[in-house]
Scaffold this active site. Structure first.
Site, short mmCIF file in Angstrom:
data_model
loop_
_atom_site.label_atom_id
_atom_site.label_comp_id
_atom_site.label_asym_id
_atom_site.label_seq_id
_atom_site.Cartn_x
_atom_site.Cartn_y
_atom_site.Cartn_z
N LYS A 174 -3.28 -2.92 12.41
CA LYS A 174 -2.89 -4.15 11.71
C LYS A 174 -1.46 -3.94 11.24
CE LYS A 174 -2.39 -6.20 8.28
NZ LYS A 174 -1.07 -6.81 7.91
N GLU A 248 -0.89 6.54 2.15
CA GLU A 248 0.48 7.04 1.93
C GLU A 248 1.24 5.92 1.24
OE1 GLU A 248 0.47 10.13 5.64
OE2 GLU A 248 1.33 8.16 5.98
N CYS A 282 9.99 4.85 1.33
CA CYS A 282 9.12 5.39 0.29
C CYS A 282 9.68 6.67 -0.35
CB CYS A 282 7.75 5.66 0.88
SG CYS A 282 7.84 6.67 2.39
N GLU A 381 9.16 1.72 -8.60
CA GLU A 381 9.78 1.69 -7.28
C GLU A 381 10.45 0.33 -7.07
OE1 GLU A 381 7.21 1.33 -3.76
OE2 GLU A 381 8.31 3.02 -2.91
P1 NAD Z 1 2.26 -3.54 1.33
O1 NAD Z 1 1.32 -2.65 0.62
O2 NAD Z 1 2.52 -4.88 0.76
O3 NAD Z 1 1.76 -3.81 2.82
C1 NAD Z 1 1.54 -2.75 3.75
C2 NAD Z 1 0.54 -3.21 4.78
O4 NAD Z 1 -0.73 -3.38 4.16
C3 NAD Z 1 0.85 -4.53 5.44
O5 NAD Z 1 0.43 -4.48 6.78
C4 NAD Z 1 0.02 -5.51 4.63
O6 NAD Z 1 -0.27 -6.70 5.35
C5 NAD Z 1 -1.22 -4.71 4.35
N1 NAD Z 1 -1.95 -5.02 3.11
C6 NAD Z 1 -1.42 -5.39 1.92
N2 NAD Z 1 -2.41 -5.53 1.01
C7 NAD Z 1 -3.57 -5.22 1.63
C8 NAD Z 1 -4.94 -5.16 1.23
N3 NAD Z 1 -5.31 -5.46 -0.01
N4 NAD Z 1 -5.86 -4.80 2.14
C9 NAD Z 1 -5.50 -4.47 3.40
N5 NAD Z 1 -4.24 -4.53 3.85
C10 NAD Z 1 -3.27 -4.89 2.98
O7 NAD Z 1 3.60 -2.70 1.50
P2 NAD Z 1 4.96 -3.14 2.21
O8 NAD Z 1 5.70 -4.04 1.30
O9 NAD Z 1 4.70 -3.60 3.61
O10 NAD Z 1 5.68 -1.72 2.33
C11 NAD Z 1 6.41 -1.19 1.29
C12 NAD Z 1 5.60 -0.16 0.53
O11 NAD Z 1 5.13 0.83 1.42
C13 NAD Z 1 6.43 0.58 -0.49
O12 NAD Z 1 5.72 0.72 -1.69
C14 NAD Z 1 6.67 1.92 0.16
O13 NAD Z 1 6.94 2.95 -0.75
C15 NAD Z 1 5.40 2.13 0.90
N6 NAD Z 1 5.58 3.09 2.00
C16 NAD Z 1 5.01 4.34 1.89
C17 NAD Z 1 5.21 5.28 2.91
C18 NAD Z 1 4.60 6.67 2.82
O14 NAD Z 1 4.56 7.37 3.82
N7 NAD Z 1 4.14 7.10 1.67
C19 NAD Z 1 5.99 4.95 4.02
C20 NAD Z 1 6.55 3.68 4.08
C21 NAD Z 1 6.33 2.76 3.07
#
Ligand code: NAD
Length: 474
Positions: A174, A248, A282, A381
């Site tokens: 997804k 993550e 991140c 963040e």
């Molecule tokens: P997000 O959590 O809004 O979304 C990430 C993904 O999860 C998307 O595909 C989204 O559609 C899906 N999603 C969101 N809520 C969900 C739920 N309740 N159930 C299932 N799926 C859901 O994050 P984003 O804005 O896309 O990405 C940025 C965030 O990701 C930042 O906080 C960043 O630090 C983190 N990030 C972490 C890593 C790591 O390796 N630790 C790497 C990259 C990004």
């Protein structure tokens, strides 16, 4: 040319979704709609999971070497198209092309090859001990739901797909709604290298589509990368269902600049360590901790380096900073800058939108000083091009301030004395620390402490189920 891809990739082919709901894909540099994707519903997710379940017995029975060959073939095809892939991602998320070439071009290729080597080395079954006839088996965990963010979509997808496929799992991906077109390009490559139908499936959509995947009883494991807020909800749902989960999550990492640091090295690594991808990474070390004795010097260097960096069209190889991914993300970042000023911080660089850029979700690289540890910009963040510079007294104080965070994902130390820097790194409560710049191999662990994640598993172990077969000792 717009790409309208209101479909899903299930059982080896593109199929219509059962809903006509869709989401736009917007180029954040031009604000133009460049395509659309399906906002898939529960029924679509169920079809994808059913295909992955049907493909599981056959795929997990293949030999690890056969799976390794598929991964190597994928890496070869990917390598040939990495430039197209990098550009496609840049048009969706605004990543500057020189970075996208790595994160969405060369890194995935390296990750698929690395996981092919892990598959080659996978011992599925072994004796428990030389004098014990019992067996230990490492079996594929099952169907994996891979939920991916938009900031480095192909590197992060490869970090899930690589080990999942090597271990013998089947996968439903997804992707993020902002960056889904590149996932379709990837599955086209997978089909081309002969991956059996159903082994990798893609359903597009937003949070609800992801939530349907998490809740689906046919999914054995969720591998999630994204925000801490979503990670909590997902990990809770997985806990309820006793489903394996790797999450993550976000970070608020620190760069600890020791008093003997070579500031030329800091300058050369400042963007890649502290504000990669316009700060939307991140592990970004967005809290720069400077020794009090050199505070003005370090602050000046940070202001000078970021002030002369190139902010512009992300497709231009000269650009160091591009737009933020969306208008919502820009508003969020601007809200943080306003909150910092309201709480008494001083803007030493940037703080607004670049002059003359009327199109695109741009925010200037921003440096904040006079920041105290209670401020939101120190603790939360931001996910944008904003750093704070904060003084510390001695190495122990630097470690204390670095650890004063609910997160623990990345981090960096700058010093001419590698052993001294390493001693500081050892005391930082965080999953990965770089010394004098970020140069991480695929094998280096990088899993979150504290609110930055749960369930980091090295190599293939996150995608394998251990089984013991006890046999009579005779
Ligand atoms: P997000 O959590 O809004 O979304 C990430 C993904 O999860 C998307 O595909 C989204 O559609 C899906 N999603 C969101 N809520 C969900 C739920 N309740 N159930 C299932 N799926 C859901 O994050 P984003 O804005 O896309 O990405 C940025 C965030 O990701 C930042 O906080 C960043 O630090 C983190 N990030 C972490 C890593 C790591 O390796 N630790 C790497 C990259 C990004």
């Amino acid at each position: 040319m717009t790409q309208d891809r209101r479909e899903m990739f299930v059982d080896g082919r593109f199929q219509p979704t059962s809903t006509s709901d869709h989401l736009p894909v917007v180029d954040p540099a031009t604000e133009m709609v460049i395509g659309s994707i399906a906002d898939s519903n529960d029924a679509d997710v169920s079809r994808a999971v059913a295909a992955a379940r049907a493909a599981l017995p056959g795929w997990r029975e293949t030999s690890p070497q056969e799976r390794a060959d598929h991964l190597r073939a994928l890496a070869d095809v990917f390598e040939d198209r990495s430039e197209t892939m990098a550009a496609l991602v840049t048009h969706q998320n605004g990543s500057v092309i020189k970075r996208s070439r790595r994160t969405n071009g060369t890194r995935p290729v390296a990750a698929y090859r690395y996981n092919a080597r892990l598959a080659d080395a996978l011992e599925v079954e072994a004796a428990l001990a030389p004098d014990d006839p019992s067996l230990v088996r490492r079996e594929a965990l099952g169907v994996v739901g891979a939920i991916v963010p938009w900031n480095a979509p192909q590197a992060l997808l490869a970090a899930k797909l690589g080990p999942a496929l090597a271990a013998g799992c089947t996968v439903v991906v997804k992707p993020s709604p902002e960056t889904s077109l590149d996932s379709f390009m990837l599955v086209e490559m997978l089909a081309e290298v002969g991956l059996p139908p159903g082994v990798v499936n893609v359903v597009t959509g937003g949070r609800e589509t992801g939530a349907a995947l998490v809740r689906h009883p046919g999914v054995d494991k969720i591998s999630f990368t994204g925000s801490t807020a979503a990670g909590r909800v997902i990990a809770a749902a997985c806990g309820e269902m006793l489903k394996s989960v790797t999450a993550e999550l976000g970070g608020k990492s620190a760069a600890v600049v020791l008093d003997d640091a070579d500031l030329d090295v800091l300058a050369a690594n400042l963007i890649s360590t502290c504000l990669p991808n316009t700060g939307q990474v991140c592990y970004s070390s967005t809290r720069i901790l400077a020794p009090r004795s050199r505070f003005a010097e370090v602050t000046d260097l940070v202001v000078q380096t970021l002030g002369t960096a190139v902010l512009g069209d992300p497709t231009d190889p000269a650009s160091d900073f591009g737009p933020l991914v969306s208008e919502a993300q820009r508003q969020r970042v601007e809200g943080y800058i306003e909150s910092a000023i309201a709480e008494g911080a001083r803007v030493a660089l940037g703080g607004g939108r670049p002059a003359g850029a009327s199109t695109g979700y741009y925010v200037e690289p921003t440096v904040l000083v006079d920041v105290h540890r209670g401020m939101r910009v120190f603790r939360e963040e931001i996910f944008g091009p904003v750093v704070v510079v904060v003084p510390f007294d001695d190495d122990a104080d630097g470690v204390r301030i670095a650890n004063d965070s609910s997160y623990g994902l990345g981090g960096s130390v700058f010093s001419q004395d590698i052993e001294r820097a390493t001693a500081v790194a050892r005391r930082m409560e965080t999953g990965n620390v770089s010394v004098n710049g970020r140069d991480r191999s695929d094998a280096t662990p990088a899993f979150g402490y504290k609110d930055s994640g749960v369930g980091g598993d090295p190599g293939l172990s996150g995608y394998l189920q251990l089984k013991g077969i006890s046999r009579p000792r005779g």
